[in-house]
Every structure is written in structure tokens, then in C-alpha cells.
Design a protein around this motif. Sequence first.
Motif: not given
Length: 119
Positions: A97-110, A112-115
Motif C-alpha cells: 500500500v505505501i510503496q506508491h506513496e510519496d513518504c515511502y522513500s523519505r526518512p521518518l522525522p527524528d 517519530v523515531i524517538e517515539r
Amino acid sequence: MLTKVKAFFGIGLGLSLVVSLLFNYSQSQTTKNLSTQLITSNLTVESLTAKNQALDHQVQGLVQSRDAAQLAADDTQREVLRLRRDALVRMKEVRTVIQHEDCYSRPLPDSVIERMHYN
């Protein structure tokens, strides 16, 4: 001479009677001892039989506990395998589902990673 024969016969009969009484007394004592030993042996056998039966019941209980634990372990293992299969299926679905989304190739914000790591 007849009196001597009667005397020897009387002495022989008397000795025979004494020997017979001694033998009977000896046999009586032996019988009493054997009877006592038999009673003791029977009590020992009964005691050991009772202990054996108690151990048998204990072993049966332990075998039943082991079998129940094995069934529970088998059920748990099947559930873990089912959950892993479900997780793999869901991961594939999410990736699809998410491979066609824009955010798929972008890293997660810090933030979000901390949470993700602390929650």
C-alpha cells in the motif's frame, strides 16, 4: 529276666517320650518363629505395596501434568506461528500500500523515531 526286659522297655519308652517331647517343643518354637517372620513379612509387603501405589498415583499425576503442559506448549507454539504468519502478511500488505506513496522513500522525522523507540 522279664523284669529286666520290662525295665529296659520302660527306660526306652521313657527316653523315646522325652526325645519326642523335646522334638515337639523344638518344632513348636520353630513354628512360632516362622509364624512371627511370616507376619512381619506380610506387614512389610503390605507397607511396600501401599508405598508403591502412592508412588504410582504420584507418577500418574506427574505424567498428566506433563501431558497438559506439552499440549499447552504446542498450542502456544501454534499461536506464535500463526501470529508470525499474520504479521508477515500485514507487513507485505502495508508495503504494497505505501510503496506508491510519496513518504515511502523519505526518512521518518527524528521525533517519530524517538517515539517509536521509547513508547
